[in-house]
Design an enzyme around this catalytic site. Structure first.
Site, PDB file in Angstrom:
ATOM      1  N   THR A   1       0.813  -1.215   0.000  1.00  0.00           N
ATOM      2  CA  THR A   1       0.000   0.000   0.000  1.00  0.00           C
ATOM      3  C   THR A   1       0.844   1.261   0.000  1.00  0.00           C
ATOM      4  O   THR A   1       0.357   2.326  -0.365  1.00  0.00           O
ATOM      5  CB  THR A   1      -0.888   0.004   1.245  1.00  0.00           C
ATOM      6  OG1 THR A   1      -0.056  -0.288   2.387  1.00  0.00           O
ATOM      7  CG2 THR A   1      -1.953  -1.055   1.156  1.00  0.00           C
TER       8      THR A   1
ATOM      9  N   LYS B   1       0.636  10.155  -4.930  1.00  0.00           N
ATOM     10  CA  LYS B   1       1.060   9.139  -5.891  1.00  0.00           C
ATOM     11  C   LYS B   1       0.676   7.733  -5.408  1.00  0.00           C
ATOM     12  O   LYS B   1       0.025   6.969  -6.129  1.00  0.00           O
ATOM     13  CB  LYS B   1       2.569   9.234  -6.101  1.00  0.00           C
ATOM     14  CG  LYS B   1       3.084   8.384  -7.237  1.00  0.00           C
ATOM     15  CD  LYS B   1       4.566   8.668  -7.497  1.00  0.00           C
ATOM     16  CE  LYS B   1       5.086   7.835  -8.655  1.00  0.00           C
ATOM     17  NZ  LYS B   1       6.500   8.127  -8.931  1.00  0.00           N
TER      18      LYS B   1
ATOM     19  N   GLN C   1      -3.443   3.179  -4.890  1.00  0.00           N
ATOM     20  CA  GLN C   1      -4.384   2.400  -4.088  1.00  0.00           C
ATOM     21  C   GLN C   1      -5.781   2.428  -4.696  1.00  0.00           C
ATOM     22  O   GLN C   1      -6.447   1.407  -4.810  1.00  0.00           O
ATOM     23  CB  GLN C   1      -4.440   2.961  -2.654  1.00  0.00           C
ATOM     24  CG  GLN C   1      -3.286   2.511  -1.800  1.00  0.00           C
ATOM     25  CD  GLN C   1      -3.264   1.011  -1.698  1.00  0.00           C
ATOM     26  OE1 GLN C   1      -4.155   0.400  -1.119  1.00  0.00           O
ATOM     27  NE2 GLN C   1      -2.278   0.394  -2.289  1.00  0.00           N
TER      28      GLN C   1
ATOM     29  N   GLU D   1      -9.362   0.846   0.634  1.00  0.00           N
ATOM     30  CA  GLU D   1     -10.525   0.065   0.212  1.00  0.00           C
ATOM     31  C   GLU D   1     -11.557   0.835  -0.604  1.00  0.00           C
ATOM     32  O   GLU D   1     -12.317   0.245  -1.373  1.00  0.00           O
ATOM     33  CB  GLU D   1     -11.166  -0.575   1.453  1.00  0.00           C
ATOM     34  CG  GLU D   1     -10.297  -1.731   1.893  1.00  0.00           C
ATOM     35  CD  GLU D   1     -10.419  -2.135   3.353  1.00  0.00           C
ATOM     36  OE1 GLU D   1     -10.807  -3.271   3.597  1.00  0.00           O
ATOM     37  OE2 GLU D   1     -10.103  -1.338   4.242  1.00  0.00           O
TER      38      GLU D   1
END
Lengths: 748, 339
Positions: free
Chosen positions: A476, A642, A647, A714
């Site tokens: 991540t 970035k 993500q 998420e």
């Protein structure tokens, strides 16, 4: 303690991954890449029946094969913890965890039934092919449709998962009275995580009863306590070190069976052992469950919601009640006085499903946001207008204010960027050549939270900083953002900061998941750095004739290896001089970040998104292309645009897969997943992904975390599938409620 | 994976002799399929006969009758990118580029492409029965998960499909497979090379024990102008065909002269139906005519629980592909928009 402001040079700016070079050059070592001189290799034998008993395991041929050292089965496994609760990990759902090689019972197809350990991987694999297992099969059930009638509300709730709220008002009554009604049933397929790095554990036998464990996971402390609890070892004897994780997506939250098997074999053989799962074996543990949902919306002709009913049934194993939040999102996103949300489970002869990226949310929102799109058509109200009409400024599920909610801005900015105002709402109204064009949108929401996490900062006289936390970087960008935070705290260059993660000797962190790591570990690092800054400042003031004497901490800046008076930068003390004055050559602090209890009582935290999708559909041949995506995201402060963008893009790509491609196919006769490889289990490839634009909407929120971060691992996936399904409806006039939306469903 | 011995063959005769001597031996070239199957324990060869160093099997050269001969060891990439293939047999080039990935195409050989085995889930999973893998154990795909399975020419013993894209073009091009064995050399017309499953699904081809594929010969007739390969699959690259159509037409004004088309993804072999082709001959190129030909091809099609959609999809794909070929607008394998 409010955070001490410091100049932000790196935080908030796009920075490349600090571990990028190590990753692409092979310098970053993953769990299966650690080695030891006495390393042995384990290969797992999996069951071929879904339910029954093992009546015999013939290991003679395997044991006779060259290089094979041992074959472990339930018949000869060493004794482990007696009580099943000893196998429960930090994020285990209620129930009795699966215990590898525990007894002769088979509870799912693919269950590990033996481990062959040999001098080489190839010898172990060959040995495994010679193990003959006989079974007394029993009748199994893996089909959710045949267990719907026996679905139940889980008697024990899973810790950390909000159960559906109590019904408010009279949803069925209000639905019956509503002038406009939409209702539908929605299917979401089984999905397996398939991170690039398969699950693997290398246990280094260090002698003296000590184990050094390299295990693919999303929480080294969770793995450590599992191993110590199951095998009755002291925590001092089990060190888990996992510096790099090749993707997790939730599959590494709970210890997987290779950890148990590798540790068991190492303890028994008193030597180092590695167990790596094959890609096919990656389909023999955790997965996203199969879910059926019904949504009924009742509304006034102007689109105002009068009733929401959202019910789900999710498959789980016979031995655990896995729970994820599927239906709550509908009650959180919209204002409505009559709401009924329920989640039920159905027991199947499968392994326990588990958390997969935004567990429950893309599934639930596929149904809810498809239904909202349907309502937009039923009422003739524009889909964004409809969502604004039912917008809510507080979380009606919880009866709390949102800590922040810039969803309105997401709709506005996303629509503008996408060109939504040019949309003709009429289905089948846009066409180019043979392709119908559809534009669809959906809202997204995901919990924003912070967890108790500790971090350490060590500053040395040479102006180098090390920050450390036990949490994981599962790809991540955690290494990078913590480096940025540390560098800014002392005005250092990124190269002067080293971040250490994934080691049980480092300060406490919960598992890496739930999008909480940036907020939690980020705050902990910030606090630890602040504590070091205070110490350093005190020493700087002690220097003889210190230009900082009498200055206040909030009047100085840390920059370029010096502490300087902000208003008069010519008055400064270097880090080296400050340390010298204090008679030290290093300063260290460990701090723990805790979420604010008061804010937690008053507010609920969510990230939000508005996602817009263009599809092109060759209707005659059922082929769908996703040609354009714009996702406007409100996720608080963006530490690194970035890595943050990566993500969200990754989440959107997965959403494309979920909507159109991904599905593990169960054979209910055999009770077994059949397409267990990446040739037949389809995830998007480059040709499936075209323009994706991510916009971060400004959002100020220090209630979720003092550093303003809400998390964004998420949010990218949550609304994507719904937006794609809505775009397909707009293109074709066909409402498809069964994911993935493959060629046959578009034709059908 | 089992233990096996390894032999690097010195010439074709040695390879053929060794292969004939041991039914459990397997010939290996690119290995892109065989190695996978060995790891899965589906193939358990006693011996691998490596033919990759054999001289003379890599050439792509003109034949006496004006066709083109492609050596069995020519990689899929070498064939697809060969100037003569690109110029004269663009259909072949197109089908190769529609399959796999650049890495696989660089490694995979022409002969191996012909001999690749089905992607049936059950065939690949030794934890399940499969008549093709273990004759007599049954076919769980019938009544099981059969979305990717055959709708034409299947049997009660097997409903697997042949996965190749390239072979679909070779069927339409009426290639001849050159083989060499103990009884000497022979040529096998492409339509006779692969088998239908019948009651012996373990046999994919009509190769005799020990015969080695040495080349694939393309006739001079190449459909250089009017051709297409239309591949429909579950994602836009790196997936096997649910249904594919390779078509070549020689247009005679606005009428159809000679026409050949074959289907992939629907049967145990590339599916050609000369009767359906004959229906088109001499007729104007029209959607109605194409639909009638498609109807004829699919007259005996049988769908199972998950793959019945393939019948309608194949019908539509045939019509679309013949349209593309007649119009001289072949399907691009890079632009994923279907023409």
């Amino acid at each position: 303690m409010p955070p001490i402001p410091n100049a932000e040079t790196h935080v908030g700016s796009p920075r490349s991954r600090v571990d990028g070079r190590a990753k692409v050059t092979g310098g970053a070592r993953y769990s299966a890449e650690f080695t030891a001189p006495d390393l042995a290799h384990g290969y797992v034998v999996n069951s071929t029946v879904a339910k029954g008993r093992i009546t015999g395991i013939d290991t003679a041929a395997a044991l006779a094969a060259p290089g094979v050292l041992a074959v472990f089965t339930h018949e000869n496994r060493p004794r482990t913890a007696w009580f099943s609760y000893k196998y429960q990990d930090e994020v285990a759902p209620p129930g009795t965890p699966f215990r590898p090689l525990y007894d002769d019972k088979v509870v799912y197809s693919g269950q590990p039934v033996a481990l062959v350990v040999a001098e080489s991987f190839d010898a172990a694999r060959h040995g495994a092919s010679l193990v003959r297992v006989s079974y007394q099969a029993e009748a199994h059930e893996t089909d959710l449709t045949s267990r719907m009638g026996e679905a139940y509300e889980p008697p024990k709730k899973r810790s950390g998962i909000s159960p559906p709220p109590k019904p408010r008002g009279d949803a069925p009554g209000a639905y019956a009275d509503s002038p406009v009604k939409v209702s539908g049933g929605y299917w979401a397929a089984y999905e397996h995580h398939n991170p690039m790095e398969p699950h693997a554990t290398t246990v280094v036998w260090e002698g003296g009863g000590k184990l050094l464990v390299h295990d693919k996971n999303q929480g080294v402390l969770n793995a450590q306590s599992y191993v110590s609890s199951v095998f009755g070892l002291g925590k001092d004897d089990v060190r888990v070190v996992t510096p790099f994780v090749g993707g997790g997506f939730g599959s590494g939250l709970r210890p997987q069976y290779q950890l148990f098997l590798a540790v068991m074999a190492a303890l028994e053989l008193r030597r180092s052992v590695r167990v790596v799962l094959t890609r096919d074996q990656m389909f023999t543990h955790v997965y996203r469950p199969n879910t059926f949902q019904t949504v009924k919306l009742g509304a006034n002709p102007d689109g105002t919601l009068r009733s929401i009913q959202h019910h789900s049934v999710t498959g789980t194993s016979q031995f655990e009640d896995y729970q994820e939040v599927v239906v709550n999102w509908t009650g959180t996103l919209y204002h409505c006085d009559n709401v009924e949300l329920t989640q039920k489970l159905a027991k199947l002869d499968t392994y326990t499903p588990g958390d997969m990226r935004a567990p429950g949310a893309p599934t639930g929102l596929f149904a809810a946001e498809s239904a909202m799109d349907e309502l937009a058509y039923a009422t003739g109200v524009d889909p964004i207008e409809l969502r604004l009409k039912n917008y809510t400024e507080h979380d009606e599920n919880e009866g709390k204010q949102f800590s922040s909610k810039e969803l309105r801005a997401c709709y506005e900015v996303g629509a503008e960027r996408f060109g939504w105002s040019e949309r003709n709402p009429e289905p089948r109204s846009m066409r180019e050549g043979r392709e119908l064009i559809g534009w669809g949108m959906a809202s997204g929401a995901w919990e924003a939270q912070m967890m108790k996490t500790s971090a350490r900062a060590v500053l040395t006289a040479d102006g180098k900083l090390e920050v450390a936390c036990a949490t994981a970087d599962i790809g991540t960008g955690t290494y990078t953002i913590l480096t940025q935070i540390g560098a800014d705290a002392f005005g250092l260059r990124m190269e002067d900061v080293t971040t250490r993660l994934g080691d049980t000797t480092l300060p406490y962190s919960p598992v890496e998941g739930g999008s909480w790591t940036a907020a939690s570990a980020g705050t902990a690092v910030q606090l630890a750095c602040e504590a070091v800054r205070e110490k350093l400042f005190k020493h700087a003031q002690k220097a003889s004739g210190s230009p900082l004497a009498g200055a206040k901490l909030d009047a100085v800046s840390f920059a370029g290896g010096r502490i300087e008076v902000t208003a008069d930068p010519d008055r400064f003390v270097t880090i080296a001089d400050a340390m010298r004055a204090g008679g030290v050559d290093r300063l260290e602090a460990e701090e723990t970040a805790n979420p604010s209890k008061i804010d937690q009582l008053r507010y609920t935290g969510y990230t939000h998104s508005a996602i817009f999708v263009e599809v092109r559909v060759d209707e005659e041949l059922g082929v769908v292309r996703v040609t354009r995506v714009v996702d406007a995201v409100a996720a608080g402060k963006i530490l690194n645009p970035k890595t943050a963008r990566s993500q969200v893009v990754g989440g959107i790509v997965w959403g494309i897969g979920m909507a159109l491609e991904e599905e593990t196919l169960p054979d209910h006769n055999l009770g077994r997943f059949m397409n267990h490889n990446l040739a037949e289990y389809h995830v998007p490839v480059a040709a499936d992904v075209q323009g994706i634009e991510v916009i971060f909407v400004d959002e100020h929120d220090t209630k979720v975390s003092p550093i303003g971060v809400k998390g964004l691992g998420e949010i990218g996936i949550v609304g994507t599938a719904a937006a794609i399904a809505n775009a397909i409806y707009h293109a074709t006039g066909k409402r498809i409620r069964d994911m993935p939306i493959t060629i046959d469903k578009v034709l059908g | 994976m089992n233990r096996f011995s390894y032999l690097r063959a010195g010439d074709v005769a040695e390879a053929a002799r060794e292969a004939a001597a041991d039914p459990a031996a397997r010939v290996i070239a690119g290995g892109t399929n065989l190695i996978d199957l060995m790891k899965y324990d589906v193939e358990r060869p006693s011996r691998l006969i490596d033919i990759t160093r054999l001289p003379g099997l890599r050439a792509i050269e003109e034949t006496a009758d004006g066709g083109l001969s492609i050596g069995a060891l020519a990689s899929n990439t070498e064939v697809a990118r060969h100037p003569e293939v690109e110029r004269r047999y663009p259909l072949l080039s197109s089908t190769i580029l529609a399959g796999a990935t650049p890495q696989l195409r660089n490694a995979a050989s022409t002969g191996g492409n012909l001999l690749q085995r089905t992607r049936c889930y059950y065939f690949y999973d030794p934890g399940t029965p499969c008549n093709k893998r273990e004759p007599g154990t049954g076919c769980p795909a019938i009544g099981g998960v059969n979305r990717i399975h055959a709708v034409l020419g299947a049997s009660e013993h097997c409903i697997a499909t042949h996965p190749s894209d390239m072979c679909v073009a070779l069927a339409a091009l009426e290639a001849v497979v050159r083989v060499s064995g103990a009884d000497g050399e022979r040529g096998i017309p492409f339509a006779d090379f692969h088998r239908l499953p019948g009651d012996a699904p373990e046999r994919d081809t009509n190769l005799r024990q020990g015969e080695i594929v040495t080349a694939v010969e393309l006739p001079p007739n190449s459909f250089g102008q009017h051709h297409t390969y239309l591949k429909l699959r579950d994602r836009h690259s790196y997936a096997f065909a649910l249904v594919s159509v390779a078509a070549g037409i020689e247009m005679d004004g606005d009428r159809i002269g000679r026409v050949r088309f074959a289907l992939g993804g629907v049967a145990h072999k590339p599916w050609r139906d000369p009767e359906a082709e004959a229906l088109l001959q001499g007729r104007p190129a029209s959607a109605e005519g194409f639909a009638a030909a498609a109807e004829h091809v699919l007259r005996g099609a049988i769908g199972h629980k998950h793959n019945a959609f393939k019948i309608e999809l194949a019908r539509r794909a045939i019509v679309r592909a013949l349209g593309q070929a007649a119009a001289g607008t072949p399907q691009s394998q890079t632009d994923k928009r279907i023409q």
